[in-house]
Design an enzyme around this catalytic site. Structure first.
Site, PDB file in Angstrom:
ATOM      1  N   TYR A  12     -13.566   3.140  11.225  1.00  0.00           N
ATOM      2  CA  TYR A  12     -13.656   2.392   9.785  1.00  0.00           C
ATOM      3  C   TYR A  12     -11.974   1.741   9.644  1.00  0.00           C
ATOM      4  CZ  TYR A  12     -13.207   1.095   4.951  1.00  0.00           C
ATOM      5  OH  TYR A  12     -13.163   0.173   4.133  1.00  0.00           O
TER       6      TYR A  12
ATOM      7  N   TRP B 176      -9.614  -1.888   8.350  1.00  0.00           N
ATOM      8  CA  TRP B 176      -9.945  -3.391   8.199  1.00  0.00           C
ATOM      9  C   TRP B 176      -9.336  -4.392   9.306  1.00  0.00           C
ATOM     10  CZ3 TRP B 176      -8.416  -6.848   3.746  1.00  0.00           C
ATOM     11  CH2 TRP B 176      -9.265  -6.823   2.569  1.00  0.00           C
TER      12      TRP B 176
HETATM   13  N1  LIG Z   1      -1.875  -5.980  -2.091  1.00  0.00           N
HETATM   14  C1  LIG Z   1      -2.891  -5.590  -1.789  1.00  0.00           C
HETATM   15  N2  LIG Z   1      -4.289  -5.729  -2.339  1.00  0.00           N
HETATM   16  C2  LIG Z   1      -5.414  -5.229  -1.839  1.00  0.00           C
HETATM   17  C3  LIG Z   1      -5.420  -4.163  -0.901  1.00  0.00           C
HETATM   18  C4  LIG Z   1      -4.195  -3.741  -0.190  1.00  0.00           C
HETATM   19  O1  LIG Z   1      -3.875  -3.004   0.406  1.00  0.00           O
HETATM   20  N3  LIG Z   1      -2.945  -4.241  -0.652  1.00  0.00           N
HETATM   21  N4  LIG Z   1      -6.505  -3.710  -0.761  1.00  0.00           N
HETATM   22  C5  LIG Z   1      -7.715  -4.389  -0.930  1.00  0.00           C
HETATM   23  C6  LIG Z   1      -8.968  -3.576  -0.678  1.00  0.00           C
HETATM   24  S1  LIG Z   1      -9.287  -2.856   0.838  1.00  0.00           S
HETATM   25  C7  LIG Z   1      -9.568  -3.018  -1.798  1.00  0.00           C
HETATM   26  S2  LIG Z   1     -10.824  -1.868  -1.522  1.00  0.00           S
HETATM   27  C8  LIG Z   1      -9.304  -3.394  -3.011  1.00  0.00           C
HETATM   28  C9  LIG Z   1      -9.441  -2.035  -4.152  1.00  0.00           C
HETATM   29  O2  LIG Z   1      -9.311  -2.532  -5.366  1.00  0.00           O
HETATM   30  P1  LIG Z   1      -9.141  -1.409  -6.490  1.00  0.00           P
HETATM   31  O3  LIG Z   1      -9.580  -0.096  -5.980  1.00  0.00           O
HETATM   32  O4  LIG Z   1      -9.786  -1.894  -7.726  1.00  0.00           O
HETATM   33  O5  LIG Z   1      -7.799  -1.332  -6.650  1.00  0.00           O
HETATM   34  P2  LIG Z   1      -6.506  -0.104  -6.951  1.00  0.00           P
HETATM   35  O6  LIG Z   1      -4.985  -0.978  -6.860  1.00  0.00           O
HETATM   36  O7  LIG Z   1      -6.856   0.868  -6.099  1.00  0.00           O
HETATM   37  O8  LIG Z   1      -6.753   0.202  -8.389  1.00  0.00           O
HETATM   38  C10 LIG Z   1      -6.772  -0.784  -9.348  1.00  0.00           C
HETATM   39  C11 LIG Z   1      -6.103  -0.037 -10.595  1.00  0.00           C
HETATM   40  O9  LIG Z   1      -7.230   0.598 -11.266  1.00  0.00           O
HETATM   41  C12 LIG Z   1      -6.279   1.768 -12.253  1.00  0.00           C
HETATM   42  N5  LIG Z   1      -6.980   2.944 -12.239  1.00  0.00           N
HETATM   43  C13 LIG Z   1      -7.243   3.786 -11.350  1.00  0.00           C
HETATM   44  N6  LIG Z   1      -8.011   4.974 -11.778  1.00  0.00           N
HETATM   45  C14 LIG Z   1      -8.440   4.591 -13.029  1.00  0.00           C
HETATM   46  C15 LIG Z   1      -9.134   5.177 -13.917  1.00  0.00           C
HETATM   47  O10 LIG Z   1      -9.896   6.377 -13.620  1.00  0.00           O
HETATM   48  N7  LIG Z   1      -9.490   4.375 -15.071  1.00  0.00           N
HETATM   49  C16 LIG Z   1      -8.970   3.248 -15.304  1.00  0.00           C
HETATM   50  N8  LIG Z   1      -9.243   2.344 -16.391  1.00  0.00           N
HETATM   51  N9  LIG Z   1      -8.064   2.573 -14.364  1.00  0.00           N
HETATM   52  C17 LIG Z   1      -7.814   3.261 -13.380  1.00  0.00           C
HETATM   53  C18 LIG Z   1      -5.083   1.762 -11.321  1.00  0.00           C
HETATM   54  O11 LIG Z   1      -4.090   1.735 -12.406  1.00  0.00           O
HETATM   55  C19 LIG Z   1      -4.999   0.769 -10.497  1.00  0.00           C
HETATM   56  O12 LIG Z   1      -3.887  -0.034 -10.489  1.00  0.00           O
HETATM   57  O13 LIG Z   1      -8.154  -3.695  -3.249  1.00  0.00           O
HETATM   58  C20 LIG Z   1      -7.677  -4.848  -2.292  1.00  0.00           C
HETATM   59  N10 LIG Z   1      -6.732  -5.377  -2.644  1.00  0.00           N
HETATM   60  N1  LIG Z   2      -5.740   7.898  -1.644  1.00  0.00           N
HETATM   61  C1  LIG Z   2      -6.428   6.652  -1.266  1.00  0.00           C
HETATM   62  N2  LIG Z   2      -6.941   6.377  -0.104  1.00  0.00           N
HETATM   63  C2  LIG Z   2      -7.324   5.336   0.220  1.00  0.00           C
HETATM   64  C3  LIG Z   2      -7.659   4.249  -0.756  1.00  0.00           C
HETATM   65  C4  LIG Z   2      -7.263   4.625  -2.098  1.00  0.00           C
HETATM   66  O1  LIG Z   2      -7.706   3.763  -3.175  1.00  0.00           O
HETATM   67  N3  LIG Z   2      -6.680   5.872  -2.412  1.00  0.00           N
HETATM   68  N4  LIG Z   2      -8.398   3.286  -0.334  1.00  0.00           N
HETATM   69  C5  LIG Z   2      -9.274   3.103   0.804  1.00  0.00           C
HETATM   70  C6  LIG Z   2      -9.760   1.899   1.144  1.00  0.00           C
HETATM   71  S1  LIG Z   2     -10.489   0.923   0.018  1.00  0.00           S
HETATM   72  C7  LIG Z   2      -9.341   1.265   2.324  1.00  0.00           C
HETATM   73  S2  LIG Z   2     -10.256  -0.215   2.613  1.00  0.00           S
HETATM   74  C8  LIG Z   2      -8.795   2.081   3.427  1.00  0.00           C
HETATM   75  C9  LIG Z   2      -7.917   1.397   4.385  1.00  0.00           C
HETATM   76  O2  LIG Z   2      -7.838   1.604   5.574  1.00  0.00           O
HETATM   77  P1  LIG Z   2      -6.988   1.688   6.798  1.00  0.00           P
HETATM   78  O3  LIG Z   2      -7.880   2.004   8.197  1.00  0.00           O
HETATM   79  O4  LIG Z   2      -5.813   2.569   6.458  1.00  0.00           O
HETATM   80  O5  LIG Z   2      -6.710   0.088   6.894  1.00  0.00           O
HETATM   81  P2  LIG Z   2      -5.538  -0.626   7.585  1.00  0.00           P
HETATM   82  O6  LIG Z   2      -4.413   0.104   7.330  1.00  0.00           O
HETATM   83  O7  LIG Z   2      -5.800  -2.001   7.198  1.00  0.00           O
HETATM   84  O8  LIG Z   2      -5.896  -0.431   9.394  1.00  0.00           O
HETATM   85  C10 LIG Z   2      -6.125  -1.302  10.080  1.00  0.00           C
HETATM   86  C11 LIG Z   2      -5.496  -0.809  11.380  1.00  0.00           C
HETATM   87  O9  LIG Z   2      -5.790  -1.694  12.477  1.00  0.00           O
HETATM   88  C12 LIG Z   2      -4.882  -1.986  13.203  1.00  0.00           C
HETATM   89  N5  LIG Z   2      -5.029  -3.390  13.646  1.00  0.00           N
HETATM   90  C13 LIG Z   2      -4.616  -4.639  13.026  1.00  0.00           C
HETATM   91  N6  LIG Z   2      -5.142  -5.584  13.943  1.00  0.00           N
HETATM   92  C14 LIG Z   2      -5.808  -5.215  15.048  1.00  0.00           C
HETATM   93  C15 LIG Z   2      -6.545  -5.553  16.100  1.00  0.00           C
HETATM   94  O10 LIG Z   2      -6.400  -6.847  16.285  1.00  0.00           O
HETATM   95  N7  LIG Z   2      -6.963  -4.738  17.022  1.00  0.00           N
HETATM   96  C16 LIG Z   2      -6.568  -3.585  16.916  1.00  0.00           C
HETATM   97  N8  LIG Z   2      -7.480  -2.488  17.725  1.00  0.00           N
HETATM   98  N9  LIG Z   2      -6.156  -2.923  16.007  1.00  0.00           N
HETATM   99  C17 LIG Z   2      -5.813  -3.594  15.004  1.00  0.00           C
HETATM  100  C18 LIG Z   2      -3.543  -2.041  12.247  1.00  0.00           C
HETATM  101  O11 LIG Z   2      -2.369  -1.796  12.941  1.00  0.00           O
HETATM  102  C19 LIG Z   2      -4.079  -0.512  11.563  1.00  0.00           C
HETATM  103  O12 LIG Z   2      -3.776   0.660  12.102  1.00  0.00           O
HETATM  104  O13 LIG Z   2      -8.011   3.108   2.765  1.00  0.00           O
HETATM  105  C20 LIG Z   2      -8.755   3.983   1.865  1.00  0.00           C
HETATM  106  N10 LIG Z   2      -7.945   4.988   1.603  1.00  0.00           N
HETATM  107 MO   LIG Z   3     -11.042  -1.145   0.590  1.00  0.00          MO
END
Ligand SMILES: Nc1nc2c(c(=O)[nH]1)N[C@H]1C(S)=C(S)[C@@H](COP(=O)(O)OP(=O)(O)OC[C@H]3O[C@@H](n4cnc5c(=O)[nH]c(N)nc54)[C@H](O)[C@@H]3O)O[C@H]1N2
Ligand SMILES: Nc1nc2c(c(=O)[nH]1)N[C@H]1C(S)=C(S)[C@@H](COP(=O)(O)OP(=O)(O)OC[C@H]3O[C@@H](n4cnc5c(=O)[nH]c(N)nc54)[C@H](O)[C@@H]3O)O[C@H]1N2
Ligand SMILES: [Mo]
Length: 746
Positions: free
Chosen positions: A112, A114
């Protein structure tokens, strides 16, 4: 010195990059795209970071003893450089050995993460394709983003489309909406990325247009950061994890005031009666009133009344950020939001009803014809799959059976782990527990461009190229652009494309034909683009061939004629467009879910207190919100930052009580771990709540065990949302906090 300029794409947007002498020297957002200049500008330092892995490496103990070495030395022993043929021979031999001795399920390859933009060289898709071709593996089901929603929505709406791809577009809200209620807010930082990369960042403008037409915004969130700058919104700050109670109380209020749309419930839903009984308190003796919810959420009841008045007075769009379901019982707020929208009777009308994730990612609420961005086809897997966020649990408990969405899943006995394109030592919960789980398998293989915390904990590390080092096609759904992503620079050091690494392994394992079907990269790009061309021909869209796409760099597919409105067809004719649920309607009570007999996910939306939240906190405990990082994509781009621990936003009154100043070091801790952070005083944040984004590279201090860079996942709990979703519940975490003195802060 000659400088050439090329156009390409990454998850954080489209860019123009200058190349000189085979090096990327500058990058800026493609004009008009609206991509973040800081994130794009970091590309040269990211690609040429000193943390790039220069050649394959093998852990010293594993090089000497192979799988007999045991896992205890992972992350501790020296990594020894080896040449490519040696590394590939070792990997191929180990895959064959484990497959022959323990079968396909002993190979864990869900991988898993991105990866990077570009649909051919998508590492996670490629590793799963390769392992399927090589005889099968243990895969991961669903994702961390919306795993709980992915499990519950098919029971309620028939599919998970309402979280995975379909939403009422912002144009519809701007033209026809009166009120937007955003649980979890609309944090603008989340609009800086989209999976695969967007050509345009349109949401800030769309929100401004809606406001200009008079749409009112209510934002429910513990922190004002979730209100976009310039948006005149009412902020209500409930306790994290209490949103379901508020949604249920608003639904109850609709009934109690005679404002519920009984005709809508009758025609379009099933199971309203038991749900209404529950709201009225007929089942548990507790009517779900606004006073009841206000006490649980710990907000003044007047704020909820004010919200109800606004909701009752016009066309209302209800939305919830994905974060809400990444928590204990995360299925409930999404089901409850649909139920509330059903009570209001506006589902399927322009600008009204519900849609998920407007505050979660760029492109949600965007307009685009679907299916023009090609994807790499997968191969059938002879192995099994486990819920994505349960993998550490599986490594620790081979043979154990868990309940999952109405069935039983038995954990495999994992002997070999292959990770390409993901960073589990960033993303998993309870990283201390993951360390223990990670020591169990006999062999760990990691493929990544950089020395991440995960790469450092491998037995065999294979250096991959980045997006900028190979030709590809990219784009993202809900965005109308498709890009040709040319190779701008040669591979850095001795890195290889993921696909070439798998080709070399497939040759050794005798599965080359099923892995790549004899196609070279151009052959694959031609085949993938042919799918888009066929679609274009059917829809009368003019698209260039692959050579033309390469020349033009980017094409913009004409927008759909009508603005998208979620469930519009179903509303227009619920017989012809019946939902694929057992009843054909929206299931406010699901006999299927009720039949599973899960007390952590009963048959209709219910208030189930989280295991960890402020409603059950001891004195001194905080609710830790671990949201997405503002100027990174998860752990990606951390390597180019100033290496200070990640920030922890804290309310001024809490900071004063703990004696931490803005910018000062602090420590967050609980029974699971300890974590360094840099305090950021956050006026207006709900007291008792700490907000610390993910994104830091996990680096626990050898002596104190304290996480040095500030990865908050040392503090989050590794448990499923419920037996239904078994999804990531990171957002339900209690911690304590204190100031760190200079002596301690090492
Ligand atoms: N810049 C940036 N943008 C991203 C990403 C990134 O790594 N960087 N990751 C992308 C990915 S993979 C995903 S899945 C999405 C995730 O999208 P989300 O999960 O929606 O994003 P978060 O920033 O984790 O949370 C959004 C807001 O929810 C609020 N929140 C948390 N818990 C609660 C709660 O219990 N109740 C209420 N009302 N609010 C709460 C927090 O204040 C937080 O700022 O974001 C995407 N966008
Ligand atoms: N506490 C907490 N934990 C969370 C979340 C949260 O809201 N709260 N959010 C969750 C969510 S929604 C997500 S999506 C995950 C994010 O999940 P992560 O797995 O942490 O996501 P990335 O950091 O984007 O990891 C991508 C990896 O792929 C590597 N990579 C990039 N390009 C390439 C390529 O071309 N080839 C190869 N082989 N590797 C490459 C990057 O260097 C990096 O190590 O985290 C989750 N964890
Ligand atoms: Mo995500």
């Amino acid at each position: 010195m000659t400088v050439t300029t090329g156009i390409s794409l990454c998850h954080w947007g489209a860019f123009e990059a200058d190349v000189s002498n085979g090096r990327l020297v500058a990058a800026r957002p493609l004009p008009g795209s609206g991509a973040d200049p800081d994130m794009i500008g970091a590309l040269p330092d990211w690609v040429h970071s000193p943390l790039r892995i220069d050649r394959p490496h093998v852990r010293r103990g594993w090089l000497a003893q192979g799988p007999e070495a045991g896992g205890a030395g992972r992350g501790r022993e020296e990594m020894v450089p080896v040449d490519w043929p040696t590394a590939l021979d070792l990997v191929a031999a180990e895959l064959s050995r484990v497959h022959a001795m323990h079968g396909p399920t002993a190979i864990f390859g869900g991988s898993y993460g991105w990866s990077s933009a570009g649909r051919l060289h998508h590492a996670r898709s490629q590793v799963r394709r390769f392992l399927a071709a090589a005889g099968g593996f243990t895969d991961q089901i669903s994702n961390y983003s919306w795993g709980a929603a992915h499990a519950i929505l098919p029971h309620v709406l028939g599919t998970a489309d309402a979280v995975s791809g379909a939403a009422t577009c912002w144009r519809s809200i701007a033209e026809d909406g009166d009120v937007v209620v955003a649980f979890g807010g609309l944090n603008p930082k989340n609009w800086r990325v989209s999976s695969g990369g967007a050509g345009e960042f349109h949401i800030p403008k769309a929100v401004a247009r809606a406001q200009a037409r008079g749409v009112k915004f209510f934002i429910l969130s513990p922190q004002p950061e979730d209100v976009p700058p310039g948006l005149d919104a009412v902020l209500i700050r409930p306790r994290p994890g209490s949103d379901t109670a508020i949604m249920l109380a608003l639904a109850q209020e609709a009934l109690a005031t005679g404002r519920a749309d009984m005709e809508f419930l009758e025609r379009y839903t099933t199971g309203a009666a038991p749900f209404i009984d529950y709201l009225r308190g007929a089942i548990d003796g507790q009517p779900k009133t606004l006073d009841w919810a206000a006490a649980l959420a710990d907000v003044p009841v007047a704020e909820l009344r004010n919200l109800w008045e606004a909701i009752a007075s016009g066309r209302v769009m209800l939305t919830a950020a994905w974060a809400l379901q990444r928590a204990d019982h995360g299925e409930q707020p999404f089901w409850a939001l649909i139920a509330l929208a059903a009570m209001l009777g506006q589902i399927g009308l322009p600008g009204g009803g519900f849609s998920f994730g407007y505050g979660s990612m760029n492109a949600v609420g965007g307009e685009a014809r679907k299916g023009f961005v090609p994807s790499l086809p997968g191969l059938p897997n002879k192995g099994i799959a486990i819920p994505v966020a349960r993998f550490a649990d599986a490594f620790l408990n081979p043979g154990e059976t868990i309940a999952f969405n109405g069935r039983q899943v038995t954990y495999p006995d994992v002997r070999l782990v292959y990770w390409a394109g993901g960073n589990p030592f960033h993303h998993a919960q309870d990283l201390g527990r993951l360390e223990r789980a990670w020591a169990r398998p006999e062999t760990v293989i990691v493929q990544d461009p950089w020395w991440t915390a995960t790469a450092r904990r491998a037995d065999i590390v294979l250096p991959a190229t980045t997006t900028l080092e190979r030709d590809d096609i990219g784009g993202t759904s809900r965005d109308p652009h498709v890009f040709f992503m040319p190779r701008l620079i040669p591979p850095v050091h001795h890195s290889r494309n993921d696909i070439d690494i798998f080709r070399a392994l497939a040759d050794r394992l005798g599965c080359r034909e099923s892995y790549d079907e004899g196609l070279d990269d151009d052959g694959w790009l031609e085949r993938m683009w042919a799918g888009s061309l066929a679609k274009a021909a059917k829809e009368g869209v003019d698209l260039p061939d692959l050579a033309g796409l390469r020349d033009r760099g980017c094409v913009r597919i004409p927008l759909p004629e009508r603005p998208e409105v979620l469930l519009e067809d179903f509303r227009a004719d619920p017989e012809v467009h019946a939902l694929p649920t057992p009843s054909g309607r929206i299931e406010l009570t699901s006999a299927t879910v009720a039949g599973f007999g899960y007390d952590d996910c009963p048959g209709h939306p219910s208030w189930l207190p989280p295991h960890e939240w402020l409603g059950a906190a001891e004195a001194g405990q905080f609710h830790l919100v671990t949201n997405q990082p503002p100027k990174q994509l998860h752990s990606q781009l951390w390597q180019v930052k100033e290496q200070k621990p990640a920030t922890c936003r804290i309310a001024p009154e809490d900071a004063a009580r703990l004696g931490v100043a803005d910018g000062a070091p602090m420590e967050l801790f609980n029974a699971r771990g300890r974590c360094r952070a840099t305090a950021r005083i956050a006026p207006g944040q709900r007291p008792g709540v700490l907000v610390m984004p993910t994104g830091a590279w996990y680096a626990p201090d050898a002596e104190t065990g304290r996480e040095h860079n500030g990865n908050p996942n040392v503090l989050t709990g590794d448990r499923g949302t419920s037996r239904l979703g078994q999804a990531c519940a990171a957002l339900s975490a209690l911690v304590e906090a204190r100031a760190l003195t200079e002596d301690e802060d090492t």
